[in-house]
Structures are given as C-alpha cells and as structure tokens.
Design an enzyme around this catalytic site. Structure first.
Site, PDB file in Angstrom:
ATOM      1  N   ASP A 226       0.799  -1.213   0.000  1.00  0.00           N
ATOM      2  CA  ASP A 226       0.000   0.000   0.000  1.00  0.00           C
ATOM      3  C   ASP A 226       0.844   1.281   0.000  1.00  0.00           C
ATOM      4  OD1 ASP A 226      -2.775   1.210   0.721  1.00  0.00           O
ATOM      5  OD2 ASP A 226      -1.464   2.054   2.257  1.00  0.00           O
ATOM      6  N   GLU A 299       1.625  -0.626  -4.977  1.00  0.00           N
ATOM      7  CA  GLU A 299       0.685   0.430  -5.352  1.00  0.00           C
ATOM      8  C   GLU A 299       1.382   1.779  -5.351  1.00  0.00           C
ATOM      9  OE1 GLU A 299      -3.264   2.836  -3.905  1.00  0.00           O
ATOM     10  OE2 GLU A 299      -1.554   2.472  -2.611  1.00  0.00           O
TER      11      GLU A 299
HETATM   12  C1  GLC Z   1      -3.844   3.407  -0.439  1.00  0.00           C
HETATM   13  C2  GLC Z   1      -5.166   2.675  -0.306  1.00  0.00           C
HETATM   14  C3  GLC Z   1      -6.201   3.631   0.186  1.00  0.00           C
HETATM   15  C4  GLC Z   1      -5.770   4.147   1.544  1.00  0.00           C
HETATM   16  C5  GLC Z   1      -4.361   4.756   1.487  1.00  0.00           C
HETATM   17  C6  GLC Z   1      -3.793   4.965   2.851  1.00  0.00           C
HETATM   18  O1  GLC Z   1      -3.874   4.356  -1.423  1.00  0.00           O
HETATM   19  O2  GLC Z   1      -5.518   2.082  -1.516  1.00  0.00           O
HETATM   20  O3  GLC Z   1      -7.460   3.058   0.251  1.00  0.00           O
HETATM   21  O4  GLC Z   1      -6.661   5.111   1.987  1.00  0.00           O
HETATM   22  O5  GLC Z   1      -3.466   3.934   0.793  1.00  0.00           O
HETATM   23  O6  GLC Z   1      -3.463   3.743   3.438  1.00  0.00           O
END
Ligand code: GLC
Ligand code: MG
Length: 580
Positions: A226, A299
């Site tokens: 994440d 991500e």
């Molecule tokens: C990422 C997740 C999102 C979350 C953020 C903070 O972007 O996909 O849903 O709010 O991280 O953890």
C-alpha cells in the site's frame, strides 16, 4: 535402423520440449488473473451488514468459476477503521469485524483446496494511532520513541507553536498533528489516525519485514503493498529540520494536497531501496518454503519512469507487479483509439527487458469502469484487460458490470470524503465504488441476512446481479468467463503483442505465437460504424478470420467467418477474431 529412428525421435523430443519450455517457462503470476476483494463489501456471513472472512471462504468457488488465480484482499487486520482497515492497529491479528485467526486459517485451507491463491494487503507507510508501537512512542518508551516521525514544531515571533513544515496530508490539512502527551507533532501522510512510521529507524524496517514473514509462513502467496511512494520523507538536516514544499499555484485551496509539489514527501530514492529489500524478503521465503514464487504488487500513483524502477534493474529485483495505472488514471470517456494505444505503449515500451506487464482498470479508490468510461464500454474494457499480455487485475464487481452508487453527504463515511465539504465530497469520496457485491435479486442482494448494509446497495441490484447474469448468454459475466477461457490459449499467454489504432475510433490488438492461431482483438471505442482492414495492417493474417468472441453489440456470431480485409464494427462493439 530401428535404433536410428528411436535415437532421432529421442532428440526430436528433446528439441520440442526444450523449445516448448522456453516459451512457456513462466512463473504462475506472470500470466495470472488477479481479483481484488474489498472484504467489507464482498460477502457478510454473520448479518452485521459488513463483509467478513467467512463470507470470502463461502464464495471461493465463485472465484474459481470466473477463472481467478489469486485474490488480493484489502486489509483484514485489527483496526479502529478510521480508513476502513488501512489504519492497522496490529499487523498480525485479524479484526473481529472480519472474524478470527481461525477463520483466516480456514480460508487458507479452503483456498488451497480450490486452487485460488490469497494475497494480503501490506500497509508499510503507517500504523493506526491505536497501534501499541504508537502508544509506546507517545510515552517516549526507549524502544519505540523513534518508531514514528516526531518534531516539537516551530515557534513564531508572537510565540505560537506551528507545525515544522507546510506539508499537507493526502486527506487534506496539515501532515502534522500535535500530541499533548509527548508535546510534539507527529507526521501522517494520510489521516491523523494513521501516523507514519520512521523508516530511517532500522528496527522499524526489520519489524515490518517480520510482518511479511509471518503471513507467508501462514501460507499467503504474497502482498499488495500500500501507498508505496509515501514510505520515506526526505531526511531531516543536522538540526533535525525539514524544508517546506513549493506551491502548485493552480490549486488555490491551501488545505488541498494538490496545492504543494511533493518533492520532499513522495518518491524519495530510499523508497525504491525499500521495495528491493521487501523483494529480497520474498526471495528468501521462496527459498525457505519452496513450492512457488511469493510476489509483491506495489501500489504507486507516480511517474512511469519511477514505476519502471520499481521493477528493479539489471543487478536487483523489485516488485514483481508494480501496478500499472496508466489506463485507470488517464483514460477518459472521450479518449480516442490513439489515446488507448498510446497509454498501452507507454507501459509496454518502457518496461525493462524480461519484466512482466500488468493491467489495472479498477480498485476500491476509483470510480467504477461503467461510471468512469460509460456502461456501454464495460465489456470492451474487460476484453482489452484480458487480451493484453501479462497479469490482469479485476476489482470485485467489475466482472458483472457494477457501477458507482451516489451517496449523500450525510451518509458518506470515507475519510477522504468526510474531511472535505458538502460541496467537494463527491469528487473525493471513495464510497461510491465500495458498495456491497450484488449476488442476487433477493434480500440485500444476497450480501447479508441482516437488515442493514454498511454502505447502501445499488438500486439496480434486482436486475444487475450475479445470479441473473449466469443465465444470460451475453451478460458481462459470461463475456468475462469466455475471456478467461481464451486467456489459456498459448498465444494469449505467451505470445507477442502488437497494439495499434487503426483510426480514431478503432483499437486493434494482435496476439501471436509461432505454431498457434493468431488472435485479432478489435474495439470500436465510439459510436460511429466502422469498417477496418486488419489484413493490410498486420502481416501474416489468413484471408479469412473466425469470430471467437462477440458481445451483445454484435450482429455477427461466434463461429462466423469473415474476410480479413473488411471487418465491420458497430457502435462500441468489441470482438475477438482468430486466423483459420
Ligand atoms: C492506499 C489505499 C487507500 C488508503 C491509502 C492509505 O492508497 O488504496 O485506500 O486510503 O493507501 O493507506
Ligand atoms: Mg460481518
């Protein structure tokens, strides 16, 4: 003589198997179909209106039905749910809302039986402020004092205390929150209940690697990582201070994340090194456990040249799958075929040699495909997602064509929406794409036995649901299933790829492998009738092509044959043809 023939056959066999091996010598994830489950909204087993792990276990056979190899679950860990699980209070415990560790173990067991791999969400950037580490850090406990990023702040001329920098959090407002007990500000790139870990502290790095080890030893196949670009902030200077970030003058709202250029809080070089270290942990675990490769999907919404470095380089490996958000972030309902082609090429042409492509068209943070690009393009987008080379990633519900649900300001629960205003929340709230999965036309769409759901159901669930789509031959579901079967074709799995715009409206994808039939994928993105000539555009096509996949927009049928130099396409039609 007989011996000679035998010897000849023997060598022929070796040649065939080795050349075959070369082409098909790919690890499981390189051609996999991934599926993202947002556990709160997938399936509720206990009637509280919130999806849970038992619910997932109950529906594993559905994943098998739609040809999924691995599913990544948004966080199921202990959490006060300020960001619906992305604020983790214990990385190795299951939150009671989602069930127990025994439920998780059962999920692992069943998933192995069924043959669907489980991937967890790893949130390295921050913890919950209710995590034991943070509580101890607040108390200045010697072990944990430096687990987070703390600063006493600056004192202005008139004696007021202000945060150490002008940094703005992703969810609006200062990235710093004052803590009375410790008498210092702590840094949070997201919500104030999500304090950032201090990655300059080697103990933090090791503790987080242990989280990876814990779950892989429990049997998971890997992690979606994440918010990667946020892991590091620039290192403080020798006085322990940081520089302010420069303004983006096109954004007037000073509380908005976009009002600053994030040159000190995003994409720091140390972050890349950290990803390489996480990969190293996976490699070690592969060796320790044998069996198959454990993977990381990272991500990051960031520039493509940085994303390419996530893959690693000639001396070090990085993420197996750095999420490719090119299409997700840039395609618009008005994009033409040249734009589609350009975005696809951006990825394919920039990838370092020997790496695997991937395609992400939706997730729990983004408006759904049918809402974003138009419901008439749902099948077309799935056709594209499934016929491009490498790994495909589907967000739950996209295979049945679910669309966003409008949610009132009063009912908004996403912190990104709630921290804005009644005027702005619709642009920011992520609730609309997170509504419960539409299983059938019965009570609460089959999502829960209870009388409430944590987010409202889509009003269309009586007609748009899995059960109904099973019975309609041209439903989104059945198109998706056909695509999944086609993905098993060698040319789709291991073949080469040519992508081009035939004209403003028609995108063409050719997938081919020597000795296999060639596939031609055609998408007529807009409303005009089109006639195209693939034979002139692509070499080595047979004079006739056969329809392999048609949709409800086609007048042609599967099995029909057509001249490869003249193919008609109706408005928003997507078809797949093959050489004969
Ligand atoms: C990422 C997740 C999102 C979350 C953020 C903070 O972007 O996909 O849903 O709010 O991280 O953890
Ligand atoms: Mg529940």
């Amino acid at each position: 003589m007989r011996n000679l023939v035998e010897i000849y056959l023997y060598f022929a066999l070796i040649v065939v198997t080795t050349s075959d091996k070369k082409v098909t010598d790919k690890s499981w994830w390189q051609t996999a179909s991934f599926y993202q489950i947002y556990p709160r909204s997938f399936k509720d087993s206990d009637g509280d209106g919130i999806g849970d792990i038992k619910g997932i276990t109950q529906q594993l056979s559905y994943l098998k039905e739609i040809g999924i190899d691995a599913t990544w679950l948004s966080p199921v860990f202990k959490s006060p749910m300020a960001d619906f699980g992305y604020d983790v209070a214990d990385f190795t415990e299951i939150d009671p809302i989602f069930g127990t560790m025994a439920d998780f173990d059962e999920l692992m067991e069943k998933s192995k039986e069924i043959g669907v791999k489980i991937i967890l969400d790893f949130v390295p950037n921050h913890t919950s402020d209710e995590h034991e580490w943070f509580i101890k850090s607040v108390q200045n406990d010697t072990e944990y004092a430096d687990y987070y990023v703390w600063h006493p702040g600056k004192v202005t001329e008139n004696g007021t205390r202000i945060p150490p920098t002008n940094w703005i959090s992703v969810f609006r407002g200062s990235m710093w929150t004052w803590n009375e007990n410790r008498q210092a500000y702590y840094l949070h790139q997201f919500h104030y209940k999500q304090p950032d870990l201090n990655y300059y502290n080697p103990k933090v790095r090791e503790a987080m690697k242990d989280v990876l080890r814990f779950w892989v030893r429990k049997g998971v196949a890997g992690f979606r990582i994440d918010a990667v670009p946020h892991i590091y902030e620039v290192a403080p200077d020798s006085d322990g201070n940081w520089p302010d970030e420069p303004r983006n003058y096109w954004e007037n709202d000073l509380e908005d994340y976009n009002s600053l250029q994030h040159i000190y809080t995003k994409d720091q070089p140390e972050t890349l090194e950290m990803v390489y270290e996480f990969r190293e942990v996976m490699n070690e675990l592969d060796e320790e456990l044998g069996g198959y490769q454990h993977i990381i999907l990272s991500e990051a919404y960031t520039d493509i040249d940085i994303l390419m470095q996530y893959y690693g380089n000639t001396t070090v490996d990085g993420a197996h799958i750095p999420f490719n958000f090119e299409l997700l972030s840039n395609l618009k309902s008005w994009s033409d075929a040249n734009h589609y082609s350009q975005l696809i090429h951006n990825w394919l042409d920039s990838m370092p040699a020997g790496r695997t492509a991937n395609w992400v068209l939706g997730n729990h943070d983004q408006s759904r495909i049918g809402t974003r690009l138009g419901w008439e393009r749902i099948d077309m987008i799935n056709v594209m997602l499934k016929t491009l080379p490498g790994a495909s990633i589907t967000y739950q519900g996209e295979e049945i064509g679910m669309t966003d649900v409008w949610i009132s300001w009063e009912n908004t629960v996403d912190p990104q929406g709630c921290q804005s205003s009644m005027q702005e929340y619709e642009r920011l709230s992520r609730d609309p794409a997170r509504t419960p999965f539409q299983w059938n036309d019965e009570h609460q769409a089959g999502f829960t036995d209870g009388n409430t759901t944590w987010l409202p159901l889509h009003a269309n669930y009586k007609t748009l649901n899995l059960k109904r789509e099973r019975g309609i031959s041209f439903s989104h579901l059945n198109i998706y299933k056909q695509l999944q079967k086609l993905r098993r074709e060698k040319a789709m799995r291991y073949g080469e790829t040519d992508v081009m715009a035939f004209n403003r409206n028609v995108l063409a994808i050719k997938r081919y492998l020597s000795g296999e039939r060639t596939f031609i994928v055609l998408l007529n993105i807009n409303d005009d009738y089109e006639a195209v000539n693939p034979k002139a555009a692509f070499i080595d096509l047979t004079d006739k092509l056969e329809y392999i996949l048609t949709t409800d927009k086609s007048i042609r049928q599967k099995g029909d044959r057509v001249s490869s130099d003249y193919i008609e396409l109706l408005s928003k039609e997507a078809v797949i043809l093959a050489t004969i």
